[in-house]
Structure formats: structure tokens, C-alpha cells
Motif scaffolding. Structure first.
Motif, PDB file in Angstrom:
ATOM      1  N   ASP A  82       0.803  -1.226   0.000  1.00 22.47           N
ATOM      2  CA  ASP A  82       0.000   0.000   0.000  1.00 22.47           C
ATOM      3  C   ASP A  82       0.832   1.270   0.000  1.00 22.47           C
ATOM      4  O   ASP A  82       0.443   2.284  -0.575  1.00 22.47           O
ATOM      5  N   THR A  83       1.997   1.238   0.647  1.00 23.97           N
ATOM      6  CA  THR A  83       2.857   2.417   0.752  1.00 23.97           C
ATOM      7  C   THR A  83       4.294   2.012   0.438  1.00 23.97           C
ATOM      8  O   THR A  83       4.905   1.259   1.207  1.00 23.97           O
ATOM      9  N   PRO A  84       4.868   2.482  -0.673  1.00 21.87           N
ATOM     10  CA  PRO A  84       6.238   2.102  -1.021  1.00 21.87           C
ATOM     11  C   PRO A  84       7.221   2.437   0.103  1.00 21.87           C
ATOM     12  O   PRO A  84       7.186   3.525   0.672  1.00 21.87           O
ATOM     13  N   VAL A  85       8.084   1.498   0.433  1.00 19.38           N
ATOM     14  CA  VAL A  85       9.056   1.689   1.499  1.00 19.38           C
ATOM     15  C   VAL A  85      10.209   2.543   0.981  1.00 19.38           C
ATOM     16  O   VAL A  85      10.808   2.234  -0.056  1.00 19.38           O
ATOM     17  N   ASP A  86      10.522   3.630   1.699  1.00 24.27           N
ATOM     18  CA  ASP A  86      11.640   4.483   1.317  1.00 24.27           C
ATOM     19  C   ASP A  86      12.876   4.120   2.128  1.00 24.27           C
ATOM     20  O   ASP A  86      12.845   3.239   2.994  1.00 24.27           O
ATOM     21  N   LEU A  87      13.982   4.812   1.844  1.00 22.81           N
ATOM     22  CA  LEU A  87      15.254   4.473   2.478  1.00 22.81           C
ATOM     23  C   LEU A  87      15.197   4.641   3.986  1.00 22.81           C
ATOM     24  O   LEU A  87      15.680   3.791   4.736  1.00 22.81           O
ATOM     25  N   GLU A  88      14.610   5.724   4.448  1.00 22.33           N
ATOM     26  CA  GLU A  88      14.536   5.975   5.887  1.00 22.33           C
ATOM     27  C   GLU A  88      13.732   4.896   6.595  1.00 22.33           C
ATOM     28  O   GLU A  88      14.117   4.414   7.667  1.00 22.33           O
ATOM     29  N   THR A  89      12.616   4.500   5.993  1.00 24.22           N
ATOM     30  CA  THR A  89      11.788   3.462   6.598  1.00 24.22           C
ATOM     31  C   THR A  89      12.535   2.139   6.642  1.00 24.22           C
ATOM     32  O   THR A  89      12.503   1.416   7.649  1.00 24.22           O
ATOM     33  N   CYS A  90      13.215   1.803   5.556  1.00 18.43           N
ATOM     34  CA  CYS A  90      13.977   0.550   5.526  1.00 18.43           C
ATOM     35  C   CYS A  90      15.018   0.520   6.633  1.00 18.43           C
ATOM     36  O   CYS A  90      15.123  -0.456   7.373  1.00 18.43           O
ATOM     37  N   LYS A  91      15.786   1.587   6.760  1.00 11.65           N
ATOM     38  CA  LYS A  91      16.837   1.610   7.782  1.00 11.65           C
ATOM     39  C   LYS A  91      16.268   1.519   9.191  1.00 11.65           C
ATOM     40  O   LYS A  91      16.910   0.977  10.093  1.00 11.65           O
ATOM     41  N   SER A  92      15.061   2.028   9.375  1.00  9.07           N
ATOM     42  CA  SER A  92      14.448   1.976  10.706  1.00  9.07           C
ATOM     43  C   SER A  92      14.076   0.558  11.110  1.00  9.07           C
ATOM     44  O   SER A  92      13.845   0.283  12.296  1.00  9.07           O
ATOM     45  N   LEU A  93      14.038  -0.356  10.146  1.00  6.18           N
ATOM     46  CA  LEU A  93      13.677  -1.744  10.421  1.00  6.18           C
ATOM     47  C   LEU A  93      14.848  -2.560  10.951  1.00  6.18           C
ATOM     48  O   LEU A  93      14.660  -3.662  11.461  1.00  6.18           O
TER      49      LEU A  93
END
Length: 376
Positions: free
Chosen positions: A324-335
Motif C-alpha cells: 500500500d505504501t512504497p518503502v523508502d530508504l529511511e523506513t527501511c533503515k528503521s527496520l
């Protein structure tokens, strides 16, 4: 001669000592016991050396079998007795010993998601160059209980499986190669090493540079993108997909542990997708493949394999995506706990640069790409 005899005995003793040492998995324990039995039964020096080589390449220093995901919970894998091989049996390099049952895996045309269970003996399913792997029968639940969307993939171990044979697909990372001057390492020059969390391509480039021609290529990726035991794929799995004849969209490679399909690198004829999120996924049409329940072309979220020729070399998934919402770089790193906090300087033929250990996140940049706009 005495030197060779001493070397063999040291390796034999080291292998036997592993039997008394706690290991990461039942598969590894079974593998060590299997090799020790073969050593005891070897009747010639050539056979003795073959078993020792198998043991060295088979998991003592290479990344091991599937383990729990990043949250510490199970990844939905458990031992099975359904395979027609025994754990520890040698996998034939021609793929003839592969066992894979996906009859209990269903595909939802409306979501593009697989669900159910599969059983695999983790052997290669077609001709591979890597010859030192052994069978281990297990059942995998898909989606895995700890696979969230968005979510972190395991940084070591299984993140997906091929649908042609249940072969493991891993992240870009290895658990590390120690000093190459020691037994079982991929090169013999003293001091060269790769830390855990370095992607396999950067590690290869560093060792090539540090050790010149003194490298044992059999420990690296074969032409199908895999190695080790259980056999697993780190890079572009070129042996597991082709272009769809009508659209040019790559056929399916496998299924991620979050349930979504993973396809080869092309969106249309020789063109890569240009709208991938950081996890390597997007929403678009995929070709029908009735053998896997994809009975018609549908527009769904799915992943694509990458084949970048610049660092960071992450060919498989960087994370589990969000349809539903494309994962961006910041979101990926937060994982991931290890992003932006463990930089390592490495030297290759192209110069010296820093790598972010155990962080698979980076912006996907594709040249000559097509958006997922046409029905396949």
C-alpha cells in the motif's frame, strides 16, 4: 608426506571436536556427524581428502541454515520426514536428489500472495557448479509468522525459496570469512578477511584484490548465484527464471517468506522496472504461470531480483515491502538495528570505501527502465 599427513590429522581432529561443541542448528550437527562417519569409513587418501573438503565447504565457516528472524521469533521452518532423502545425504550436483513439494501452497489472485506450507530437502534442483552440499528436510510455513509488511528480513539465513525446487534464497550477507591463511578459507594469503555483515560481492572483490590469483573460487558463488550447504542463493539466480515470451516480464523465481512472489530482473523485454521501492518491490502486472496457481495475469505487489554492478551489491530483497505504501530508504533503515552505526573500510581494485555492515538498505537506481504499466 609427513606435512600433508599432519595437516589431514589436524583437520580430522578439528572436525571431530565439532561433534562435542554446541552448534547453531540440528542440520549442522547432523552434517558434522555424517562427515565424521564418512571419514572413519574412507579407504583411500583420495576419499579421505574428498570428505575433508566437503566438511570444510559444508558449513563450518560458511553461512548456515535458516534461523530465526530479526525479532528473535521462529521463521516458520521446522524439521520434516516427508523427503525421500535422509538428512546429511550428499546433494547431487546435477539436481537429481532434489525434493520439493509445493502442493499445499496456494496463490491469491487478488493480493498476489502465496500461503500454505512447502517441504524441501534444500538440495539444488538443477545442474550447479557448487558440489559440496548436503540434504536437510524441513517444512516452511508461508507467510512466516514473523514476516511483517513492512518488515526486516533475516540478515542471515533464509528469506525466500525458489518455486522450482525449494532452494534457499538468502540476503546479500555472509557471516564472515576469517584470516584466509587458515584451513578452509577461500584464499591462502595471510591477513585477508571479510567481517560478518559484508555483502558477498564486496567480499569477493576484496579477496580478489588482496590475494590476486591465490583464491579458491569454489567457496564463492557459482554461475547460478549460490554456494555452501544447505545450498543457497545470494546473487542473481539466473538459472531460475527466463523472459515471458509475450511480454518480456521475467518469470517467477520464488516466494519470499512474507508470501509475495519474487521475479527475475526484467519488467519488459530487456528493460528493468524503474519504480521499485527500497525493498525491491512494486505493484504491476505479472505473467500467468499455472503450475504455481497464477492462472491469469494480474496487477499485484511483487519483488524483482537486482543485478547492480556498483556497491552496495544487494541482489535479493532489502526488506519485506508494503503493497500500500512504497518503502523508502529511511523506513527501511528503521527496520534494522545495524544501519548507519557499523561502518567498515574495505579495499578493492576500484579503491577504498566504507560499507555499512548488516544494513541492506539503499536507494534502487535503474537505468533504461520501464514502469509497471502494461498488462502482462
Amino acid at each position: 608426506n609427513m606435512r600433508n599427513c599432519t595437516s589431514r590429522m589436524k583437520m580430522y581432529i578439528a572436525l571431530l571436536s565439532l561433534l562435542a561443541t554446541p552448534v547453531a542448528s540440528q542440520h549442522m550437527a547432523t552434517s558434522y556427524a555424517h562427515h565424521a562417519k564418512e571419514l572413519h569409513q574412507a579407504s583411500t587418501i583420495a576419499e579421505f581428502d574428498r570428505v575433508l573438503k566437503d566438511a570444510k565447504f559444508g558449513g563450518r565457516r560458511l553461512q548456515g541454515p535458516p534461523g530465526p528472524g530479526p525479532d528473535g521469533g521462529g521463521n516458520g521452518s521446522e524439521p520434516s520426514s516427508e523427503c525421500d532423502t535422509s538428512d546429511g545425504d550428499r546433494c547431487a550436483s546435477d539436481g537429481s536428489t532434489n525434493y520439493f513439494d509445493h502442493s499445499k501452497l496456494d496463490y491469491d489472485l487478488s493480493t498476489g500472495k502465496f500461503s500454505g506450507t512447502v517441504v524441501t530437502n534444500e538440495c539444488n534442483d538443477q545442474l550447479r557448479q557448487y558440489k559440496f552440499s548436503s540434504a536437510s528436510c524441513d517444512q516452511q510455513t508461508i507467510p512466516a509468522p514473523n514476516a511483517a509488511n513492512p518488515g526486516a528480513t533475516p540478515v542471515l539465513g533464509r528469506i525466500a525459496m525458489t518455486l522450482s525446487g525449494g532452494v534457499n534464497i538468502y540476503s546479500a550477507f555472509e557471516a564472515g570469512f576469517n584470516d584466509c591463511a587458515t584451513d578452509g578459507m577461500p584464499c591462502a594469503c595471510s591477513g585477508a578477511s571479510c567481517p560478518g555483515g559484508m555483502d558477498v560481492k564486496t567480499c569477493e572483490e576484496h579477496l580478489y584484490h588482496a590475494c590476486s590469483t591465490d583464491v579458491d573460487y569454489e567457496m564463492f558463488m557459482d554461475s547460478c548465484g549460490g554456494h555452501a550447504t544447505p545450498y543457497h542463493i545470494h546473487t542473481d539466480p539466473v538459472c531460475n527464471y527466463e523472459e515471458d515470451g509475450d511480454t518480456g516480464h521475467s518469470t517467477i523465481v520464488g516466494v519470499s517468506l512474507d508470501g509475495y512472489g519474487i521475479y527475475g530482473k526484467f519488467e519488459t523485454h530487456e528493460q528493468r522496472p524503474c519504480d521499485l521501492d527500497v525493498c525491491h518491490g512494486h505493484v504491476g502486472y505479472v505473467p500467468s504461470q499455472k503450475e504455481y496457481g497464477i492462472t491469469k495475469s494480474v496487477e499485484v505487489y511483487h519483488y524483482h531480483i537486482q543485478d547492480t554492478d556498483v556497491y552496495p551489491y544487494t541482489w535479493t530483497l532489502s526488506c519485506y515491502g508494503d503493497p500500500d505504501t512504497p518503502v523508502d530508504l529511511e523506513t527501511c533503515k528503521s527496520l534494522y538495528d545495524d544501519c548507519d552505526d557499523d561502518m567498515y573500510e574495505v579495499e578493492t581494485a576500484d579503491g577504498t570505501f566504507e560499507v555499512d555492515l548488516y544494513c541492506p538498505c539503499f536507494d534502487v537506481v535503474q537505468e533504461g527502465c520501464d514502469a509497471a504499466t502494461e498488462e502482462a
